[in-house]
Design a protein around this motif. Structure first.
Motif, mmCIF file in Angstrom:
data_model
loop_
_atom_site.group_PDB
_atom_site.id
_atom_site.type_symbol
_atom_site.label_atom_id
_atom_site.label_comp_id
_atom_site.label_asym_id
_atom_site.label_seq_id
_atom_site.Cartn_x
_atom_site.Cartn_y
_atom_site.Cartn_z
ATOM 1 N N SER A 9 16.000 -9.917 -16.108
ATOM 2 C CA SER A 9 16.726 -8.712 -15.697
ATOM 3 C C SER A 9 16.194 -8.245 -14.337
ATOM 4 O O SER A 9 15.066 -8.581 -13.950
ATOM 5 C CB SER A 9 16.527 -7.611 -16.735
ATOM 6 O OG SER A 9 15.177 -7.214 -16.748
ATOM 7 N N ALA A 10 17.001 -7.436 -13.649
ATOM 8 C CA ALA A 10 16.583 -6.907 -12.340
ATOM 9 C C ALA A 10 15.322 -6.056 -12.522
ATOM 10 O O ALA A 10 14.401 -6.081 -11.695
ATOM 11 C CB ALA A 10 17.713 -6.066 -11.746
ATOM 12 N N ARG A 11 15.256 -5.336 -13.634
ATOM 13 C CA ARG A 11 14.106 -4.466 -13.919
ATOM 14 C C ARG A 11 12.822 -5.307 -14.073
ATOM 15 O O ARG A 11 11.761 -4.958 -13.569
ATOM 16 C CB ARG A 11 14.431 -3.735 -15.231
ATOM 17 C CG ARG A 11 13.461 -2.691 -15.687
ATOM 18 C CD ARG A 11 13.980 -2.103 -16.993
ATOM 19 N NE ARG A 11 14.174 -3.161 -17.994
ATOM 20 C CZ ARG A 11 13.734 -3.094 -19.247
ATOM 21 N NH1 ARG A 11 13.102 -2.029 -19.659
ATOM 22 N NH2 ARG A 11 13.946 -4.081 -20.107
ATOM 23 N N HIS A 12 12.978 -6.430 -14.745
ATOM 24 C CA HIS A 12 11.847 -7.327 -14.971
ATOM 25 C C HIS A 12 11.362 -7.910 -13.633
ATOM 26 O O HIS A 12 10.164 -7.917 -13.329
ATOM 27 C CB HIS A 12 12.288 -8.447 -15.925
ATOM 28 C CG HIS A 12 11.155 -9.200 -16.546
ATOM 29 N ND1 HIS A 12 11.330 -10.064 -17.591
ATOM 30 C CD2 HIS A 12 9.825 -9.235 -16.269
ATOM 31 C CE1 HIS A 12 10.153 -10.584 -17.935
ATOM 32 N NE2 HIS A 12 9.240 -10.098 -17.142
ATOM 33 N N THR A 13 12.299 -8.372 -12.831
ATOM 34 C CA THR A 13 11.958 -8.927 -11.517
ATOM 35 C C THR A 13 11.257 -7.881 -10.664
ATOM 36 O O THR A 13 10.253 -8.170 -9.996
ATOM 37 C CB THR A 13 13.238 -9.431 -10.809
ATOM 38 O OG1 THR A 13 13.866 -10.377 -11.683
ATOM 39 C CG2 THR A 13 12.934 -10.091 -9.483
ATOM 40 N N LEU A 49 4.675 -12.184 -29.116
ATOM 41 C CA LEU A 49 4.650 -11.294 -27.960
ATOM 42 C C LEU A 49 6.092 -11.198 -27.471
ATOM 43 O O LEU A 49 6.845 -12.178 -27.570
ATOM 44 C CB LEU A 49 3.754 -11.935 -26.888
ATOM 45 C CG LEU A 49 3.210 -11.057 -25.775
ATOM 46 C CD1 LEU A 49 2.321 -9.974 -26.345
ATOM 47 C CD2 LEU A 49 2.385 -11.911 -24.798
ATOM 48 N N TYR A 50 6.484 -10.035 -26.952
ATOM 49 C CA TYR A 50 7.852 -9.835 -26.458
ATOM 50 C C TYR A 50 7.770 -9.376 -25.018
ATOM 51 O O TYR A 50 6.957 -8.504 -24.690
ATOM 52 C CB TYR A 50 8.577 -8.795 -27.306
ATOM 53 C CG TYR A 50 8.672 -9.247 -28.749
ATOM 54 C CD1 TYR A 50 9.755 -9.998 -29.199
ATOM 55 C CD2 TYR A 50 7.637 -8.973 -29.642
ATOM 56 C CE1 TYR A 50 9.813 -10.451 -30.502
ATOM 57 C CE2 TYR A 50 7.682 -9.425 -30.947
ATOM 58 C CZ TYR A 50 8.761 -10.165 -31.377
ATOM 59 O OH TYR A 50 8.799 -10.626 -32.667
ATOM 60 N N ASP A 51 8.586 -9.971 -24.160
ATOM 61 C CA ASP A 51 8.569 -9.522 -22.774
ATOM 62 C C ASP A 51 9.530 -8.349 -22.600
ATOM 63 O O ASP A 51 10.221 -7.954 -23.556
ATOM 64 C CB ASP A 51 8.804 -10.686 -21.792
ATOM 65 C CG ASP A 51 10.236 -11.218 -21.790
ATOM 66 O OD1 ASP A 51 11.145 -10.533 -22.305
ATOM 67 O OD2 ASP A 51 10.435 -12.338 -21.261
ATOM 68 N N VAL A 52 9.558 -7.777 -21.392
ATOM 69 C CA VAL A 52 10.337 -6.551 -21.191
ATOM 70 C C VAL A 52 11.838 -6.805 -21.324
ATOM 71 O O VAL A 52 12.618 -5.863 -21.451
ATOM 72 C CB VAL A 52 10.022 -5.864 -19.843
ATOM 73 C CG1 VAL A 52 8.625 -5.287 -19.850
ATOM 74 C CG2 VAL A 52 10.213 -6.831 -18.674
ATOM 75 N N ASP A 53 12.238 -8.071 -21.316
ATOM 76 C CA ASP A 53 13.653 -8.383 -21.584
ATOM 77 C C ASP A 53 13.884 -8.701 -23.057
ATOM 78 O O ASP A 53 14.995 -9.082 -23.448
ATOM 79 C CB ASP A 53 14.099 -9.592 -20.729
ATOM 80 C CG ASP A 53 14.241 -9.222 -19.267
ATOM 81 O OD1 ASP A 53 14.530 -8.040 -18.979
ATOM 82 O OD2 ASP A 53 14.053 -10.112 -18.415
#
Ligand SMILES: Cc1ncc(COP(=O)(O)O)c(C=O)c1O
Length: 438
Positions: A9-13, A49-53
């Motif tokens: 996602s743009a937020r993740h980038t 573990l879960y990433d921000v996406d």
């Protein structure tokens, strides 16, 4: 399905860009995931573990080892929450810290007394200071390929350099005072003959031998650790076991129990506090007595201190962690799950046609692509580092997280289903290494 990083996602980038802007190398230390699989974690639960996406990873990184119960274990969360409501820090020995010292003392034969510190690096650094204060000698002997954290003395010959030149020590970091080059001796792990000779030759100046009992992922050869014990004792040199990885991981009593070895002082960290910042130096009472603050002002007083040392939140987390680890069958299960993964990886290697194996022990090991036995750092350096690393990166792409080229840690939260999922992913990852070895 392999993770498609272009679908971040743009937020993740933007978060990753900010990490690079404000953190050197976008990292906290030695470790940065390669760009193609980098991510920002949002939360951890159990073995995942879960990433921000919201992508899920089976986590064998486990915060570089401490999370032996997996992420956010309910007993740990409860213990920390209860302690937080009572106060986060006192700079006085609190009940959880006193009880944690008692547990450590009961678990490890050498640990008559305990001094809490902040990190594994501090623990090894202070263990060596104690050894120098106790013996009145300055030098230390460590093993080629051994890692004892980031302290000046520890950052020598963590990997082989050029042709064999024991006991010459090679600094691994800029900024280490060159006078220390003379204070550190390097010996080959698992070579008792050479090590015993070096100890005898340098005994008059040698304060300590420090060793990772399981050096990275290389187990000790039969007789090696007892041989070190005997040689160090004979020459009045202290034996310091670095149990930062092995303590409460290989067995309740760490490497001392698992390999049946004695030492004078040991360094602990990682699993001891279940993912909260705390570590410890533990050892013989007569050695530990040198850091008794009532000795302040005397010439043999060894200063070991830290503002947040023995922090009660971390101590509460440690106590809750140890209470779980003490349950019957826990270590059998950690070994069994890890060994089934190690065996499975070797099987995948045979299937795909690459010599993949996983030296180490069930609870901690490292996938390596290469032929032949691995007994020391030079054997490890002869493995196919490029393919090994590439395999790790491809595994992360598959949603299996660990440090590419390095260790996988097992937690009590890992299930047989996690192992199956990892092996399916490993076959795909390894097939990609075979198809495109670049
Ligand atoms: C064997 C060993 N000793 C010491 C350390 C240093 O511990 P820390 O990173 O907590 O400073 C590590 C860290 O990975 C380790 O593996």
């Amino acid at each position: 399905m392999a993770i498609d990083v272009t679908a971040r996602s743009a937020r993740h980038t933007a978060l990753l860009e900010d990490a690079d802007r404000y953190l050197p190398g976008g990292a906290f230390g030695l470790f940065r995931l390669p760009d193609e699989v980098r991510f920002v974690p949002r939360e951890g639960r159990g073995s995942k573990l879960y990433d921000v996406d919201g992508r899920e990873y089976v986590d064998y990184l486990l915060g570089s080892g401490p999370l032996i119960l997996g992420h956010a274990h309910p007993a740990v969360v409860q213990a920390v929450s209860e302690q937080a409501a009572r106060g986060s820090h006192f700079y006085l020995p609190s009940k959880p810290a006193i009880r944690l010292a008692e547990e450590l003392s009961r678990a490890a034969p050498c640990a008559e007394q305990v001094r809490f510190v902040g990190s594994g690096s501090e623990a090894t650094f202070f263990a060596l200071r104690l050894a120098r204060a106790f013996t009145g000698r300055d030098k230390i002997l460590k093993f080629e390929g051994g890692y004892h954290g980031v302290g000046d003395y520890a950052q020598y010959s963590t990997a082989p350099h050029g042709p064999v030149d024991y006991p010459l020590a090679h600094p691994e970091s800029a900024g280490i005072p060159r006078v220390l080059d003379e204070q550190v001796l390097i010996a080959p792990f698992n070579d008792l003959e050479t090590t015993t000779r070096l100890i005898a030759e340098h005994a008059a100046e040698l304060a300590a031998v420090i060793v990772e009992p399981l050096q990275r992922s290389i187990p000790p050869a039969p007789g090696f650790l007892p041989g070190l014990r005997a040689a160090s004792r004979e020459h009045g040199v202290l034996l310091v076991l670095d149990e930062v990885v092995t303590g409460f991981r290989l067995a309740w009593g760490g490497a001392q129990e698992h390999y049946g070895v004695e030492c004078d002082v040991a360094a602990y960290g990682k699993a001891l506090s279940g993912g909260y910042p705390l570590a410890a130096v533990a050892g013989r009472r007569d050695v530990m007595a040198l850091c008794d603050p009532r000795r302040s002002g005397s010439t043999d007083y060894a200063v070991i201190s830290g503002t947040l040392s023995g922090n009660p939140l971390a101590a509460a987390a440690g106590l809750a962690t140890l209470a779980e680890l003490r349950q019957p069958g826990v270590y059998e299960r950690l070994h069994a799950v890890g060994n089934s993964l190690r065996d499975g990886l070797a099987e995948v290697g045979r299937k795909v046609g690459l010599p993949l194996h996983a030296p180490g022990e069930g609870p901690v090991f490292a996938p390596v692509i290469g032929e032949g036995e691995i007994a020391d750092a030079r054997d490890l350096a002869r493995a196919d580092a490029r393919a090994t690393y590439r395999f790790g990166v491809e595994l992360v792409r598959e949603g299996i997280l660990f440090t590419p080229g390095s260790k996988m840690y097992i937690s009590t939260a890992h299930t047989d289903a996690d192992v199956d999922r990892t092996l399916v992913a490993a076959e795909r990852a390894l097939a990609r290494v075979v198809a495109d070895p670049s």
